[in-house]
Design an enzyme around this catalytic site. Structure first.
Site, mmCIF file in Angstrom:
data_model
loop_
_atom_site.group_PDB
_atom_site.id
_atom_site.type_symbol
_atom_site.label_atom_id
_atom_site.label_comp_id
_atom_site.label_asym_id
_atom_site.label_seq_id
_atom_site.Cartn_x
_atom_site.Cartn_y
_atom_site.Cartn_z
ATOM 1 N N HIS A 1 0.875 -1.183 0.000
ATOM 2 C CA HIS A 1 0.000 0.000 0.000
ATOM 3 C C HIS A 1 0.911 1.231 0.000
ATOM 4 C CE1 HIS A 1 -2.370 -3.032 2.257
ATOM 5 N NE2 HIS A 1 -3.467 -2.424 1.817
ATOM 6 N N ASP B 1 2.312 2.132 3.358
ATOM 7 C CA ASP B 1 3.375 1.281 3.898
ATOM 8 C C ASP B 1 4.748 1.834 3.543
ATOM 9 O OD1 ASP B 1 1.243 -0.504 4.402
ATOM 10 O OD2 ASP B 1 1.543 -1.450 2.447
#
Length: 435
Positions: free
Chosen positions: A101, A104
């Site tokens: 993501h 992240d």
């Protein structure tokens, strides 16, 4: 030069089923040929960036338990350090793919322009690391559920400014995925649902989500992205009612909005369980509709009612999942992503490696059992026998007939069928011969 985080841990190699080394593959031999193809090319393993590197060990009742050199994850220097550690682990495991993501990879900046700038900066850095690594990108996605701006959804939010922020975010993530050679792009509607119908226009929200996904498909073609667009079903958690409840719900949604030929499903074991299904059920449903795309491999704790995201350890469950995947022709551009995290008491770097080694071995063992069942043909033979009556001309003609004609035939032939055994226990015993 290594980061030092995995000091003392050697690259993981295949040592065979008799090995007692906890940091060696006993069943996963990437070069073993199964059904005409390398095992690595069938399974297409991927490490989940969020659970392995971004997750801090919290749960609904307590906060951070892990201490990592790249915490707190609030500046770009530590984001680069996190990427260094990630690629060191990819190399130790010899894993072909990873997934992320946007949240992240880079710290939250509080505004879109800076989020985009830092995403571009870190994915440029990751791109440089990929040039000297054998690990590629299975897929990227946007985290549109953690920040408070997403509390009422992203594409389904009642505020059009949030819809705009979401669209801009997905464009940036698709660009980054394309830049890194991603094989797929995933949309997980983490808060695309509702808490109460008292303040929800369900029809409007579904229409907005359908329009949003059509924009994503249009943009894919505009930029020449050759990967697959995937959506990920999940029931309940975190919203009381998620619009993407399970495979069947998502397939109906895709057909309603004309996306059935453009979008496939990314299915997760844990989400299947939360929906009251088995993983093999969800895979079989998607495969039957030609919409099987990729899988997130994990497991839930069957004594808990929430998504615990544990590494897989049940070979029979995994074998049946891969059986249906192989019957459907494999994963295509998809793969086996370990959407799984350590237990919050598993603090050490070695735990992170051992978890993936064990998960990959369980998958390899289950996969080989699935391949053996297919090559043996016992389940196919049993299925053919059970449906044999439908191969006859009269049965096929009935499907193009009408109720009047069918009733006349039942009366004239005195049809009075006797129930036939489904032989479930016999077939379960058959599966147990392989696992």
């Amino acid at each position: 030069m290594t980061t030092g985080f995995f000091d003392g841990i050697a690259p993981i190699t295949f040592e065979g089923p008799d090995s007692t080394n906890p940091l060696a593959y006993r069943h996963y031999n990437p070069d073993e040929i199964v059904m005409g193809k390398r095992m690595a090319d069938h399974l297409r393993f991927a490490v989940a960036y969020w659970h392995s590197f971004a997750w801090e060990g919290g749960d609904p009742f307590g906060g951070q338990t892990f201490e990592r050199p790249w915490y707190p994850q609030d500046d770009m220097g530590r984001a680069r350090q996190k990427a260094d550690v990630a690629f060191e682990m990819f190399d130790l495991l010899n894993v072909p793919y990873f997934c992320w993501h946007d949240a992240d990879l880079r710290p939250e900046q509080g505004n879109f322009a800076d989020n985009l700038s830092t995403l571009e900066e870190i994915t440029d850095y990751i791109g440089q690391k990929m040039e000297s690594s054998k690990t590629g990108l299975l897929w990227g996605t946007a985290n549109m559920f953690s920040d408070r701006r997403w509390m009422s959804g992203a594409a389904t939010n009642p505020d059009p400014d949030v819809f705009a922020f979401a669209a801009a975010t997905v464009k940036g993530c698709m660009d980054a995925t394309h830049k890194l050679g991603g094989q797929n792009y995933v949309l997980w509607g983490g808060r695309e649902g509702y808490e109460t119908l008292l303040n929800t226009d369900l029809g409007q929200e579904l229409d907005h989500m359908g329009r949003f996904l059509n924009m994503v498909v249009d943009y894919k073609h505009k930029i020449g992205f050759k990967g697959t667009i995937l959506v990920e079903p999940k029931p309940q958690e975190p919203s009381k009612h998620q619009y993407d409840f399970d495979a069947a719900t998502c397939i109906g949604f895709l057909r309603k909005y004309g996306l059935e030929n453009e979008v496939k499903l990314n299915l997760e074991q844990g989400h299947a369980i939360l929906a009251g299904h088995s993983f093999e059920h969800e895979i079989a449903v998607a495969a039957a509709e030609g919409m099987l795309g990729s899988i997130d491999m994990n497991r839930n704790d069957y004594q808990s009612g929430w998504d615990t995201d544990q590494f897989p350890n049940n070979v029979p469950e995994v074998a049946l999942a891969y059986y249906h995947i192989l019957k459907a022709g494999g994963l295509g551009t998809g793969g086996t992503n370990f959407d799984a995290k350590l237990r919050r008491q598993s603090l050490d770097a070695q735990d992170l490696i051992a978890a993936h080694v064990g998960g990959m071995d369980v998958c390899a063992r289950g996969f080989k059992a699935a391949a053996a069942m297919i090559e043996d043909g016992g389940l196919d033979a049993a299925l053919a026998d059970r449906y044999a009556g439908w191969t006859g001309a009269e049965a096929q003609e009935m499907l193009n007939s009408d109720l009047d004609s069918i009733q006349a035939r039942v009366l004239s032939q005195g049809i009075n069928p006797a129930p036939q055994s489904g032989r479930q226990e016999v077939l379960e015993n058959y599966v147990n011969r392989f696992v």
